[in-house]
Write an enzyme that holds these catalytic residues in place. Sequence first.
Site, mmCIF file in Angstrom:
data_model
loop_
_atom_site.group_PDB
_atom_site.id
_atom_site.type_symbol
_atom_site.label_atom_id
_atom_site.label_comp_id
_atom_site.label_asym_id
_atom_site.label_seq_id
_atom_site.Cartn_x
_atom_site.Cartn_y
_atom_site.Cartn_z
ATOM 1 N N CYS A 218 11.237 84.005 21.655
ATOM 2 C CA CYS A 218 12.196 85.070 21.350
ATOM 3 C C CYS A 218 12.454 85.804 22.658
ATOM 4 O O CYS A 218 11.535 86.393 23.225
ATOM 5 C CB CYS A 218 11.570 85.984 20.296
ATOM 6 S SG CYS A 218 12.566 87.433 19.918
ATOM 7 N N CYS B 106 20.598 101.100 16.676
ATOM 8 C CA CYS B 106 20.223 100.966 15.265
ATOM 9 C C CYS B 106 18.958 101.797 15.033
ATOM 10 O O CYS B 106 17.964 101.624 15.743
ATOM 11 C CB CYS B 106 19.980 99.505 14.904
ATOM 12 S SG CYS B 106 21.403 98.449 15.274
ATOM 13 N N ASN C 262 9.641 96.133 9.842
ATOM 14 C CA ASN C 262 8.452 96.344 10.669
ATOM 15 C C ASN C 262 8.399 97.799 11.090
ATOM 16 O O ASN C 262 9.433 98.384 11.417
ATOM 17 C CB ASN C 262 8.509 95.444 11.902
ATOM 18 C CG ASN C 262 8.389 93.983 11.519
ATOM 19 O OD1 ASN C 262 7.433 93.580 10.855
ATOM 20 N ND2 ASN C 262 9.375 93.189 11.906
HETATM 21 N N1 SAH Z 1 20.831 92.973 18.902
HETATM 22 C C1 SAH Z 1 20.698 91.698 18.233
HETATM 23 C C2 SAH Z 1 19.455 90.988 18.656
HETATM 24 C C3 SAH Z 1 18.165 91.623 18.192
HETATM 25 S S1 SAH Z 1 17.580 90.603 16.960
HETATM 26 C C4 SAH Z 1 20.753 91.922 16.738
HETATM 27 O O1 SAH Z 1 20.662 93.054 16.309
HETATM 28 O O2 SAH Z 1 20.959 90.963 16.004
HETATM 29 C C5 SAH Z 1 16.378 91.481 16.206
HETATM 30 C C6 SAH Z 1 16.516 91.406 14.691
HETATM 31 O O3 SAH Z 1 15.499 92.244 14.136
HETATM 32 C C7 SAH Z 1 17.837 91.988 14.235
HETATM 33 O O4 SAH Z 1 18.255 91.371 13.051
HETATM 34 C C8 SAH Z 1 17.433 93.411 13.969
HETATM 35 O O5 SAH Z 1 18.325 94.079 13.158
HETATM 36 C C9 SAH Z 1 16.092 93.224 13.325
HETATM 37 N N2 SAH Z 1 15.256 94.426 13.375
HETATM 38 C C10 SAH Z 1 15.369 95.467 14.223
HETATM 39 N N3 SAH Z 1 14.433 96.393 13.951
HETATM 40 C C11 SAH Z 1 13.704 95.914 12.931
HETATM 41 C C12 SAH Z 1 12.579 96.389 12.210
HETATM 42 N N4 SAH Z 1 12.025 97.570 12.508
HETATM 43 N N5 SAH Z 1 12.087 95.619 11.229
HETATM 44 C C13 SAH Z 1 12.643 94.423 10.933
HETATM 45 N N6 SAH Z 1 13.699 93.917 11.572
HETATM 46 C C14 SAH Z 1 14.230 94.653 12.560
#
Ligand code: SAH
Length: 391
Positions: free
Chosen positions: A124, A135, A319
């Site tokens: 990853c 976000c 998470n």
């Molecule tokens: N910016 C891109 C790449 C990051 S991917 C994107 O958002 O797709 C990381 C993935 O984990 C994304 O789907 C994101 O929304 C998710 N994610 C972020 N924070 C998280 C959390 N606290 N728990 C679970 N998933 C999470």
Amino acid sequence: MLARGTAEPAAPARRRASLPPRHLADLDLAGRKAAVAELGERGFRAAQLSTHYFDRLARDPAQMTDIPAAARERLVDAMMPRLLTPVREMSTDDGATRKTLWRLHDGSLVESVLMGYPDRVTVCVSSQAGCGMACPFCATGQAGLTRNLSTAEIVDQVVWFAGTAASGALTGAPARLSHVVFMGMGEPLANYPRVIEAVRRLTAPPPEGLGLSQRHITVSTVGLVPAIRRLTEEDLSVTLAVSLHAPDDDLRDELVPVNQRWKVAEVLDAAWDYAARTGRRVSIEYAMIKNVNDHPWRADLLGKLLAGRLAHVNLIPLNPTPGSRWDASPKPVEREFVRRLRAAGVPTTVRDTRGREIDGACGQLAASTSTVSAKTERGSTAVANGGWHSE
Ligand code: SAH
């Protein structure tokens, strides 16, 4: 050192958003040949260096015995400058999940995670230092964006871990790294040209690249619609993942702020065009957040939006991130959500979340150096300490 007699303090570390020195992974083979020629060396040295880097996973000039000793160091310095310095490595799952915190040439910090499974090895990778998408449930989003990574900084995360896998360090997993997910720090489609170049490098056969299958690469996005459309035109068969997290604009505006610009319907339209063009099933990512987005009616609405489409849903149990007021949905709620989606005919899986114990799971990468001594971190950029919420 300061000149004698001056009382001037050392200049404070300046925040600079500069790209790193050029590396062979920034260039295709023709570009490398030209660069090597500029150094006054024969063009075929480019292929030799590339074979060492991508095929033998070797970086040490001493190993490059097919290159005259006098030229080795010079070529390696010019074509393979050190881009990533490991600052901290952590592992869990009996060593099958490993997270590395890297320092970049300007002190910026990024993390990547290696995951070994019986049938594959996935890395990853981060595409940016920090992230500008904000976000609220994601640790990376809290510190803002420091800078884009270069193509080679992205590729080198994979090549390092390919070396780790090849060394047999991942027990119970193949020695060959096979999959890459752009799900680390950053929004890959906000660093578009470099991410696409990185994909090309990772998938070109050696010695030009690492020779991975395009189908084994997943690019995950918050839903930058023009960039998804551009990706559609690239004729790459990478998997597209869309971080949806809510089927309705009201909630998605809050969970994925870029939704204020590109709405759910527009994002999904772009995703369906990608699927139609590539024949690849789009992965819809949905973090299950207790009492926020896990209601039965949202499952039904999501099912309606996705039914009959070339898509599957990947539910991610939320998470924990520092300072977040949100929790993961209880298992029975998650099960009901899955049941409703499947009843609507939408293939749905729940992600086997790896790396929580080392803050290496989705949304937990914050490049915190909280356990690294302040001394070693002096001179690095603000990400070093800005990764965690403390309210
Ligand atoms: N910016 C891109 C790449 C990051 S991917 C994107 O958002 O797709 C990381 C993935 O984990 C994304 O789907 C994101 O929304 C998710 N994610 C972020 N924070 C998280 C959390 N606290 N728990 C679970 N998933 C999470």
